[in-house]
Write a protein that holds these residues in place. Structure first.
Motif, PDB file in Angstrom:
ATOM      1  N   ARG A 466       0.813  -1.221   0.000  1.00  0.00           N
ATOM      2  CA  ARG A 466       0.000   0.000   0.000  1.00  0.00           C
ATOM      3  C   ARG A 466       0.842   1.265   0.000  1.00  0.00           C
ATOM      4  O   ARG A 466       0.352   2.340  -0.372  1.00  0.00           O
ATOM      5  N   THR A 467       2.100   1.169   0.447  1.00  0.00           N
ATOM      6  CA  THR A 467       2.924   2.373   0.561  1.00  0.00           C
ATOM      7  C   THR A 467       4.093   2.400  -0.412  1.00  0.00           C
ATOM      8  O   THR A 467       4.382   3.431  -1.013  1.00  0.00           O
ATOM      9  N   ARG A 468       4.756   1.265  -0.574  1.00  0.00           N
ATOM     10  CA  ARG A 468       5.968   1.232  -1.394  1.00  0.00           C
ATOM     11  C   ARG A 468       5.681   0.869  -2.840  1.00  0.00           C
ATOM     12  O   ARG A 468       6.289   1.403  -3.757  1.00  0.00           O
ATOM     13  N   TRP A 469       4.769  -0.084  -3.051  1.00  0.00           N
ATOM     14  CA  TRP A 469       4.416  -0.522  -4.400  1.00  0.00           C
ATOM     15  C   TRP A 469       2.912  -0.342  -4.587  1.00  0.00           C
ATOM     16  O   TRP A 469       2.125  -1.268  -4.377  1.00  0.00           O
ATOM     17  N   ARG A 470       2.533   0.845  -4.969  1.00  0.00           N
ATOM     18  CA  ARG A 470       1.122   1.174  -5.130  1.00  0.00           C
ATOM     19  C   ARG A 470       0.607   0.725  -6.492  1.00  0.00           C
ATOM     20  O   ARG A 470       1.352   0.686  -7.473  1.00  0.00           O
ATOM     21  N   LEU A 497      -4.580  -7.370  -3.448  1.00  0.00           N
ATOM     22  CA  LEU A 497      -3.504  -6.560  -4.003  1.00  0.00           C
ATOM     23  C   LEU A 497      -2.304  -7.425  -4.384  1.00  0.00           C
ATOM     24  O   LEU A 497      -1.646  -7.186  -5.415  1.00  0.00           O
ATOM     25  N   TRP A 501      -0.806  -7.848  -8.223  1.00  0.00           N
ATOM     26  CA  TRP A 501       0.593  -7.680  -8.635  1.00  0.00           C
ATOM     27  C   TRP A 501       1.074  -8.897  -9.434  1.00  0.00           C
ATOM     28  O   TRP A 501       1.827  -8.753 -10.402  1.00  0.00           O
ATOM     29  N   ARG A 511       2.771  -1.868 -13.158  1.00  0.00           N
ATOM     30  CA  ARG A 511       2.057  -1.967 -11.890  1.00  0.00           C
ATOM     31  C   ARG A 511       0.609  -2.315 -12.197  1.00  0.00           C
ATOM     32  O   ARG A 511       0.131  -2.114 -13.316  1.00  0.00           O
TER      33      ARG A 511
END
Length: 539
Positions: A466-470, A497, A501, A511
């Motif tokens: 949620r923060t590094r790989w949105r 999520l 990915w 992404r």
């Protein structure tokens, strides 16, 4: 006083502890005392060692003999100490130079005729010796290939105690005749523990007449996509459908499309199988993902690990870095099923018993398969189901909500139609084609996760995603709406999520976009989102 010492290894779970074997000879009434918390099989080594020394042409010392195993507080088990005990006794009797024994680790059981027999767990034992700084080990000849998998250590494989004595004394090594060709080799018996595979359903490469191929599966477009996504991201999978639809066929073909094990993973898996006594002769290294399919009568102990004394690896550890297939999942004991919840999250299992606590690896992919009701016809069109509504609810409730919430992908496997079965091209893509796509997706994942402790999308914490790989802007709208409506839990949102990915990696996207997330939602909830159940490769 005559004294000598050498080293052996005891196993605690799948980890080895180096043990110093000390032999002391003193004047007095001839006796043989073994101290240092030995178990029953190790205590019996006194008779095996005495007979092996005498039958190898040596003289048994007629003095008071004490053999100590240090550290004394660690429980010692197994017959793998025989060779070290015999050499320590011969060193104390000055039949071997004691200085030649101090820097050598010895592993092996002795037959009464002096033959050195194999024991389970050679690989983790040699790994422990190497980590302790030892440079030389002596093992049974039939397990030398397994021991040589450990880099940076010299391995000597021997057949008999006479050969060991000759090598340590720098004498000519006597030639020991092998058993007649065509006769069963009794020395291989120690490599397999009887009953070790009972209840686990473990199978390996080469047990089938021909490799299992995905092309054998007729139809099932949605289920085939789910299998591919599961293999690419390391996701857990739930297959639900009527009997004969192909659920077991799909699960059996999952390991073949997964990438081969890395060297480090292969050593981990081989160590577990070696300790369990399930390493096939002639295959010192397990380099393909294992497949373990326990029967639904399996107990919690057979799944998690247990047994008398220190716990032995269970099905979850035997499936480490591979697939654990739970066919007819509702027929398993609810207690056994719910015991899987902790290892599904942590990737290991800690088993506590009176004899000690062991930590066993358990990073596996779980595949559940179930019928929709006791008769199996609940979802089939028509009035074929004979079950009462209460029977259906009770049957489906045997899989608890917390367990299913840990499953990333849930798909319905439909009954194969006559048209699909009779079609000229009824089968789909072969295993090799799907495996190539899975391998390419894993490479993209590894490149993105480089420098992190994670190697598959299923392992990445939700906070990092949620923060590094949105995901792409606006891609999570549908998933967040399902969270608000109660169709997803917070853990379920993270798993959607992760699957998104994986779909993006298979499609070649930088992404996840909205279509990737919608397909991930469709695979998890079973609710159509208007996207095809096919992953189109992009740029």
């Amino acid at each position: 006083m005559a004294f000598a010492r050498t080293c052996a290894v005891t196993l605690v779970g799948v980890e080895g502890v180096v043990v110093e074997v000390q032999a002391d000879l003193e004047p007095g009434v001839a006796a043989f005392t073994l101290v240092g918390l030995p178990d029953k099989s190790l205590t019996e080594s006194r008779d095996r060692v005495r007979s092996a020394v005498v039958n190898s042409g040596g003289d048994w010392p007629q003095k008071k003999l004490t053999v100590g195993l240090s550290p004394a507080a660690v429980p010692k088990s197994g017959s793998g100490f025989d060779l070290a005990v015999a050499c320590a006794v011969l060193g104390a009797a000055e039949r071997i130079d004691p200085r030649e024994l101090t820097d050598v680790v010895m592993i092996g059981e002795l037959g009464l005729d002096g033959r050195v027999r194999p024991v389970p767990g050679v690989l983790p034992a040699v790994l422990a010796a190497a980590e302790a700084g030892f440079k030389k080990v002596i093992v049974p000849e039939v397990t030398a290939a397994e021991a040589k998998l450990v880099p940076g250590i010299s391995v000597l494989g021997v057949r008999t105690l006479r050969q060991v004595v000759a090598v340590l004394n720098d004498e000519s090594v006597p030639h020991e005749e092998q058993d007649d060709e065509g006769r069963p080799d009794a020395s291989l018996a120690g490599l397999h523990v009887p009953g070790a595979g009972i209840g686990t359903g473990l199978s390996g490469v080469g047990e089938h007449e021909r490799p299992l191929d995905l092309a054998d599966v007729v139809g099932q477009l949605s289920a085939r996509t789910a299998i591919e996504v599961a293999a690419a991201g390391g996701h857990h999978l739930f297959l639900s459908g009527p009997p004969g639809a192909g659920k077991t066929m799909l699960a059996e073909r999952l390991p073949a499309i997964m990438p081969p094990l890395t060297r480090a993973d292969a050593l981990e898996v081989t160590a577990v199988h070696s300790v369990a006594g399930m390493l096939p002769p002639g295959r010192p290294l397990v380099d393909m993902p294992p497949y373990c399919a326990p029967h639904h009568s399996a107990t919690m102990q057979s799944l998690i690990g247990g047994g008398n004394g220190l716990p032995r690896p269970g099905a979850v550890s035997l499936a480490h870095r591979g697939v654990l297939f739970m066919d007819e999942a509702p027929e398993f004991s609810p207690k056994a099923l719910d015991s899987l919840r902790q290892p599904l999250e942590s990737g290991h299992v800690i088993v506590a018993r009176a004899a000690g606590v062991v930590r066993l690896p358990a990073r596996f992919q779980m595949v559940l398969a179930a019928n929709p009701c006791p008769c199996g016809q609940f979802t089939v069109m028509g009035d074929l189901c004979e079950c009462l509504p209460t029977m259906v609810r009770r049957y489906q409730a045997r899989l608890s909500g917390p367990l299913l919430d840990r499953v990333d992908i849930k798909v319905e496997v439909d009954r194969v139609t006559r048209r699909e079965l009779a079609g000229q091209f009824a089968g789909g893509e072969p295993t090799s084609t799907v495996a190539d796509r899975v391998r390419a997706a894993r490479e993209r994942t590894l490149a993105r996760l480089d420098g992190t402790p994670w190697r598959t999308n299923a392992e990445v914490p939700g906070h990092e995603l949620r923060t590094r790989w949105r995901a792409a802007p606006g891609a999570m709208v549908g998933a967040e709406r399902d969270l608000e409506h109660g169709l997803l839990t917070a853990r379920g949102l993270d798993r959607v999520l992760r699957v998104a990915w994986t779909i993006a990696d298979l499609a070649g996207h930088a992404r996840p976009d909205a279509a990737d997330v919608d397909l991930a939602l469709q695979l998890r909830t079973g609710i159509s989102r208007g996207v095809p159940m096919v992953i189109e490769a992009g740029a």
